[in-house]
Design a protein around this motif. Structure first.
Motif, PDB file in Angstrom:
ATOM      1  N   GLN A 208      31.661  20.146  25.564  1.00  0.00           N
ATOM      2  CA  GLN A 208      31.522  20.195  24.123  1.00  0.00           C
ATOM      3  C   GLN A 208      32.454  19.163  23.488  1.00  0.00           C
ATOM      4  O   GLN A 208      33.567  18.962  23.949  1.00  0.00           O
ATOM      5  N   VAL A 209      31.977  18.518  22.425  1.00  0.00           N
ATOM      6  CA  VAL A 209      32.705  17.463  21.747  1.00  0.00           C
ATOM      7  C   VAL A 209      33.223  17.967  20.406  1.00  0.00           C
ATOM      8  O   VAL A 209      32.516  18.673  19.673  1.00  0.00           O
ATOM      9  N   ALA A 210      34.455  17.588  20.079  1.00  0.00           N
ATOM     10  CA  ALA A 210      35.037  17.876  18.779  1.00  0.00           C
ATOM     11  C   ALA A 210      35.622  16.602  18.199  1.00  0.00           C
ATOM     12  O   ALA A 210      36.183  15.780  18.929  1.00  0.00           O
ATOM     13  N   LEU A 211      35.480  16.442  16.896  1.00  0.00           N
ATOM     14  CA  LEU A 211      35.993  15.279  16.192  1.00  0.00           C
ATOM     15  C   LEU A 211      37.011  15.732  15.164  1.00  0.00           C
ATOM     16  O   LEU A 211      36.759  16.677  14.416  1.00  0.00           O
ATOM     17  N   THR A 212      38.146  15.043  15.105  1.00  0.00           N
ATOM     18  CA  THR A 212      39.206  15.391  14.174  1.00  0.00           C
ATOM     19  C   THR A 212      39.669  14.146  13.442  1.00  0.00           C
ATOM     20  O   THR A 212      40.211  13.225  14.057  1.00  0.00           O
ATOM     21  N   GLU A 213      39.484  14.129  12.130  1.00  0.00           N
ATOM     22  CA  GLU A 213      39.899  12.989  11.318  1.00  0.00           C
ATOM     23  C   GLU A 213      41.343  13.147  10.854  1.00  0.00           C
ATOM     24  O   GLU A 213      41.845  14.262  10.693  1.00  0.00           O
TER      25      GLU A 213
ATOM     26  N   ASP B  20      35.615  18.490  27.010  1.00  0.00           N
ATOM     27  CA  ASP B  20      35.569  18.371  28.461  1.00  0.00           C
ATOM     28  C   ASP B  20      34.547  17.354  28.924  1.00  0.00           C
ATOM     29  O   ASP B  20      34.730  16.691  29.946  1.00  0.00           O
ATOM     30  N   SER B  21      33.474  17.240  28.186  1.00  0.00           N
ATOM     31  CA  SER B  21      32.415  16.288  28.518  1.00  0.00           C
ATOM     32  C   SER B  21      32.054  15.499  27.267  1.00  0.00           C
ATOM     33  O   SER B  21      31.665  16.080  26.247  1.00  0.00           O
ATOM     34  N   ILE B  22      32.168  14.195  27.356  1.00  0.00           N
ATOM     35  CA  ILE B  22      31.876  13.312  26.230  1.00  0.00           C
ATOM     36  C   ILE B  22      30.769  12.341  26.629  1.00  0.00           C
ATOM     37  O   ILE B  22      30.911  11.600  27.606  1.00  0.00           O
ATOM     38  N   CYS B  23      29.707  12.375  25.878  1.00  0.00           N
ATOM     39  CA  CYS B  23      28.608  11.436  26.103  1.00  0.00           C
ATOM     40  C   CYS B  23      28.148  10.921  24.748  1.00  0.00           C
ATOM     41  O   CYS B  23      27.090  11.294  24.236  1.00  0.00           O
ATOM     42  N   ILE B  24      28.956  10.050  24.181  1.00  0.00           N
ATOM     43  CA  ILE B  24      28.746   9.544  22.837  1.00  0.00           C
ATOM     44  C   ILE B  24      28.273   8.101  22.878  1.00  0.00           C
ATOM     45  O   ILE B  24      28.793   7.292  23.641  1.00  0.00           O
ATOM     46  N   SER B  25      27.294   7.808  22.059  1.00  0.00           N
ATOM     47  CA  SER B  25      26.837   6.430  21.911  1.00  0.00           C
ATOM     48  C   SER B  25      27.405   5.847  20.618  1.00  0.00           C
ATOM     49  O   SER B  25      28.536   5.374  20.596  1.00  0.00           O
TER      50      SER B  25
ATOM     51  N   TYR C 258      27.633  15.097  16.391  1.00  0.00           N
ATOM     52  CA  TYR C 258      28.872  15.785  16.075  1.00  0.00           C
ATOM     53  C   TYR C 258      29.478  15.267  14.785  1.00  0.00           C
ATOM     54  O   TYR C 258      29.351  14.092  14.447  1.00  0.00           O
ATOM     55  N   TRP C 259      30.156  16.161  14.071  1.00  0.00           N
ATOM     56  CA  TRP C 259      30.819  15.842  12.816  1.00  0.00           C
ATOM     57  C   TRP C 259      32.242  16.376  12.811  1.00  0.00           C
ATOM     58  O   TRP C 259      32.513  17.469  13.312  1.00  0.00           O
TER      59      TRP C 259
END
Length: 120
Positions: free
Chosen positions: A1-6, A27-32, A109-110
């Motif tokens: 799961q991906v989390a974003l923190t500004e 734990d797993s990042i698959c971002i384009s 993700y946001w």
């Protein structure tokens, strides 16, 4: 799961600069592609800048020449350098990440946003 923190938002005078940061965790990042959106109270969320997986940069007309988007893959960070800030730039800025569909990552993700206020 991906989390974003500004982070990096705040109060700045017109003509000043800020650098927004977006930390990517999980734990797993698959971002384009990744990007930055802005939202003013009572209005919709608007794309400010975007960086594709191949390094192509997009900027909204209102910020082109003043803002610069960049990504540090090793540190898993996205940045938005904001120069020559104007009061009209005042908004909540959100980090956005698009899942890599070619890798089977279908979710987007946001972050929760960071406030930027530019005074006159």
């Amino acid at each position: 799961q991906v989390a974003l923190t500004e982070s990096g938002g705040g109060l700045v005078q017109a003509g000043g600069s800020l650098r927004l940061s977006c930390a990517v965790s999980g734990d797993s990042i698959c971002i384009s592609a990744m990007g930055w959106y802005s939202q003013v109270t009572g209005k919709g969320r608007e794309l400010v800048a975007q960086l594709s997986s191949t390094g192509h940069e997009y900027y909204a007309d209102s910020v082109r020449g003043r803002f610069t988007i960049s990504r540090d893959h090793a540190e898993q960070m996205l940045y938005l350098q904001m120069n020559s800030l104007k009061p009209k730039d005042t908004a909540v800025y959100y980090c956005y990440a698009e899942g890599d569909k070619d890798s089977g990552c279908v979710d987007d993700y946001w972050g929760r946003g960071t406030q930027v206020t530019v005074s006159t």
